[in-house]
Scaffold this motif. Structure first.
Motif, PDB file in Angstrom:
ATOM      1  N   TRP A  76       1.229  -1.114   0.454  1.00 40.57           N
ATOM      2  CA  TRP A  76      -0.331   0.194  -0.527  1.00 40.57           C
ATOM      3  C   TRP A  76       1.365   1.249  -0.074  1.00 40.57           C
ATOM      4  N   HIS A  77       0.907   2.464  -0.512  1.00 41.28           N
ATOM      5  CA  HIS A  77       1.386   3.582  -0.613  1.00 41.28           C
ATOM      6  C   HIS A  77       0.287   4.411  -0.367  1.00 41.28           C
ATOM      7  N   ASN A  78       1.145   5.320   0.112  1.00 38.37           N
ATOM      8  CA  ASN A  78       0.335   6.538   0.036  1.00 38.37           C
ATOM      9  C   ASN A  78       0.753   7.468  -0.467  1.00 38.37           C
ATOM     10  N   ASP A  79       0.221   7.554  -2.091  1.00 32.34           N
ATOM     11  CA  ASP A  79       0.085   8.582  -2.805  1.00 32.34           C
ATOM     12  C   ASP A  79       0.813   9.841  -2.846  1.00 32.34           C
ATOM     13  N   PRO A  80      -0.345  10.873  -2.200  1.00 28.57           N
ATOM     14  CA  PRO A  80      -0.084  11.637  -1.682  1.00 28.57           C
ATOM     15  C   PRO A  80       1.506  12.058  -0.957  1.00 28.57           C
ATOM     16  N   LEU A  81       1.764  11.283  -0.056  1.00 29.11           N
ATOM     17  CA  LEU A  81       2.782  11.792   0.694  1.00 29.11           C
ATOM     18  C   LEU A  81       3.960  11.568  -0.301  1.00 29.11           C
ATOM     19  N   ILE A  82       3.355  10.543  -0.745  1.00 29.13           N
ATOM     20  CA  ILE A  82       5.061  10.872  -2.158  1.00 29.13           C
ATOM     21  C   ILE A  82       4.529  11.191  -3.285  1.00 29.13           C
ATOM     22  N   GLY A  83       4.396  11.852  -3.225  1.00 27.42           N
ATOM     23  CA  GLY A  83       4.067  12.968  -4.629  1.00 27.42           C
ATOM     24  C   GLY A  83       4.703  14.056  -3.603  1.00 27.42           C
ATOM     25  N   ARG A  84       4.586  14.837  -2.838  1.00 25.93           N
ATOM     26  CA  ARG A  84       4.460  15.882  -1.948  1.00 25.93           C
ATOM     27  C   ARG A  84       6.363  15.781  -1.688  1.00 25.93           C
ATOM     28  N   LEU A  85       6.892  14.553  -1.005  1.00 27.74           N
ATOM     29  CA  LEU A  85       7.738  13.753  -0.594  1.00 27.74           C
ATOM     30  C   LEU A  85       9.139  14.046  -2.072  1.00 27.74           C
ATOM     31  N   GLY A  86       8.540  14.154  -3.475  1.00 29.12           N
ATOM     32  CA  GLY A  86       8.433  13.306  -4.326  1.00 29.12           C
ATOM     33  C   GLY A  86      10.072  12.274  -4.044  1.00 29.12           C
ATOM     34  N   VAL A  87       9.046  11.092  -4.022  1.00 36.01           N
ATOM     35  CA  VAL A  87       9.937   9.620  -3.363  1.00 36.01           C
ATOM     36  C   VAL A  87      10.158   9.521  -4.633  1.00 36.01           C
ATOM     37  N   SER A  88      11.354   8.679  -5.247  1.00 36.62           N
ATOM     38  CA  SER A  88      11.792   8.233  -6.678  1.00 36.62           C
ATOM     39  C   SER A  88      10.954   6.757  -6.595  1.00 36.62           C
ATOM     40  N   GLU A  89      10.734   5.755  -7.316  1.00 31.81           N
ATOM     41  CA  GLU A  89      10.048   4.643  -7.969  1.00 31.81           C
ATOM     42  C   GLU A  89      11.329   3.722  -7.347  1.00 31.81           C
ATOM     43  N   SER A  90      12.413   3.840  -7.344  1.00 27.02           N
ATOM     44  CA  SER A  90      13.457   2.832  -7.731  1.00 27.02           C
ATOM     45  C   SER A  90      13.708   3.580  -5.595  1.00 27.02           C
ATOM     46  N   TYR A  91      13.673   4.083  -5.304  1.00 29.84           N
ATOM     47  CA  TYR A  91      13.832   3.857  -3.504  1.00 29.84           C
ATOM     48  C   TYR A  91      12.475   3.068  -2.559  1.00 29.84           C
ATOM     49  N   LEU A  92      11.765   3.721  -3.657  1.00 31.02           N
ATOM     50  CA  LEU A  92       9.999   2.330  -3.650  1.00 31.02           C
ATOM     51  C   LEU A  92      10.825   0.707  -3.510  1.00 31.02           C
ATOM     52  N   GLU A  93      10.719   0.397  -5.079  1.00 27.58           N
ATOM     53  CA  GLU A  93      11.083  -0.335  -5.229  1.00 27.58           C
ATOM     54  C   GLU A  93      12.059  -1.256  -3.995  1.00 27.58           C
ATOM     55  N   SER A  94      12.952  -1.056  -3.522  1.00 28.92           N
ATOM     56  CA  SER A  94      14.437  -1.561  -2.531  1.00 28.92           C
ATOM     57  C   SER A  94      13.765  -1.231  -1.108  1.00 28.92           C
ATOM     58  N   VAL A  95      13.490  -0.224  -1.078  1.00 33.36           N
ATOM     59  CA  VAL A  95      12.723  -0.119   0.448  1.00 33.36           C
ATOM     60  C   VAL A  95      11.456  -1.262   0.631  1.00 33.36           C
ATOM     61  N   GLU A  96      10.266  -1.864  -0.466  1.00 31.99           N
ATOM     62  CA  GLU A  96       9.424  -2.828  -0.690  1.00 31.99           C
ATOM     63  C   GLU A  96      10.204  -3.909  -0.668  1.00 31.99           C
ATOM     64  N   ALA A  97      11.090  -4.237  -1.103  1.00 26.17           N
ATOM     65  CA  ALA A  97      11.738  -5.448  -1.337  1.00 26.17           C
ATOM     66  C   ALA A  97      12.766  -6.391   0.203  1.00 26.17           C
ATOM     67  N   ASP A  98      13.020  -4.865   1.025  1.00 29.32           N
ATOM     68  CA  ASP A  98      13.733  -5.457   2.297  1.00 29.32           C
ATOM     69  C   ASP A  98      11.914  -5.471   2.967  1.00 29.32           C
ATOM     70  N   GLU A  99      11.260  -4.372   2.973  1.00 27.31           N
ATOM     71  CA  GLU A  99      10.241  -5.011   4.297  1.00 27.31           C
ATOM     72  C   GLU A  99       9.364  -6.431   3.920  1.00 27.31           C
ATOM     73  N   ILE A 100       8.823  -6.349   3.310  1.00 27.37           N
ATOM     74  CA  ILE A 100       8.434  -7.989   2.931  1.00 27.37           C
ATOM     75  C   ILE A 100       8.790  -8.804   3.011  1.00 27.37           C
ATOM     76  N   GLU A 101      10.654  -8.334   3.572  1.00 29.99           N
ATOM     77  CA  GLU A 101      11.608  -9.533   3.509  1.00 29.99           C
ATOM     78  C   GLU A 101      11.870  -9.743   5.219  1.00 29.99           C
ATOM     79  N   ASN A 102      11.364  -8.290   5.795  1.00 32.04           N
ATOM     80  CA  ASN A 102      11.224  -8.218   6.370  1.00 32.04           C
ATOM     81  C   ASN A 102       9.974  -9.058   7.582  1.00 32.04           C
ATOM     82  N   ALA A 103       8.749  -8.576   7.280  1.00 31.22           N
ATOM     83  CA  ALA A 103       7.118  -9.154   7.175  1.00 31.22           C
ATOM     84  C   ALA A 103       7.549 -10.497   7.524  1.00 31.22           C
TER      85      ALA A 103
END
Length: 208
Positions: A76-103
């Motif tokens: 799940w993404h908080n799209d308004p916040l991601i847009g406001r902070l200018g978070v990149s797609e590559s950052y999201l993909e990297s952190v998602e992979a790590d956190e899915i494994e952690n979960a």
């Protein structure tokens, strides 16, 4: 003000009983929710288990959730916040992979069998020790929905009105004992709000 998580759980259990809430299963969000969820499960005569998600922290501010992932891989993404902070797609993909494994690793620590218990057609109460952004709760509620629960209730001691309103789109019912407009952090509503270890949390599952 709650004395500690157990006190919050006792008070939450009393409110759910007053409302006539039914539950086949109570799912706590590890780790901090387990001391809250144990009294709720006992009061409702329900099994206690866990539902696991991890928040996706913002760049340079890991406590700020720009989304969350569930242990079975949904995101799940908080799209308004991601847009406001200018978070990149590559950052999201990297952190998602790590956190899915952690979960997944966390879920495996808490239960012997992979995945959620069989929730088909059940009444489920999801419990946390409080809601801030609601990111983790959204990811957990969506897992439960996808497991075909008949009814899903989210029950928390405290959370800000805006986040709780967003969560009403994800659950059949959202119950919070306190909804302060000046909310800053969950811990400010507890006299004692120390870290709960995995070992302590698992004990609440074992001692039903």
């Amino acid at each position: 003000m709650f004395a500690d998580r157990t006190d919050a759980g006792d008070r939450l259990a009393a409110e759910l009983e007053r409302r006539g809430t039914k539950a086949d299963v109570v799912l706590g969000i590890p780790r901090g929710a387990l001391p809250v969820a144990r009294p709720v499960a006992d009061a409702l005569d329900a099994d206690l288990d866990v539902v696991v998600a991890r928040k996706l922290g913002a760049p340079n501010n890991p406590e700020l959730a720009v989304g969350a992932v569930a242990s079975e891989g949904s995101v799940w993404h908080n799209d308004p916040l991601i847009g406001r902070l200018g978070v990149s797609e590559s950052y999201l993909e990297s952190v998602e992979a790590d956190e899915i494994e952690n979960a997944r690793e966390k879920a495996d620590r808490y239960r012997e069998t992979p995945g959620l218990p069989d929730l088909e057609g059940t009444h489920v109460v999801v419990v946390d020790d409080g809601v801030a952004t609601g990111a983790t709760a959204i990811a957990c509620l969506r897992q439960v929905r996808e497991a075909n629960a008949a009814r899903v209730t989210l029950a928390v001691p405290v959370g800000p009105p805006g986040s709780l309103a967003d969560l009403e789109d994800e659950a059949d019912e959202v119950i919070a004992l306190r909804t302060p407009a000046d909310f800053r952090a969950v811990g400010q509503y507890y006299r004692t709000f120390g870290q709960v270890t995995d070992e302590e949390a698992i004990e609440y599952l074992d001692h039903g």
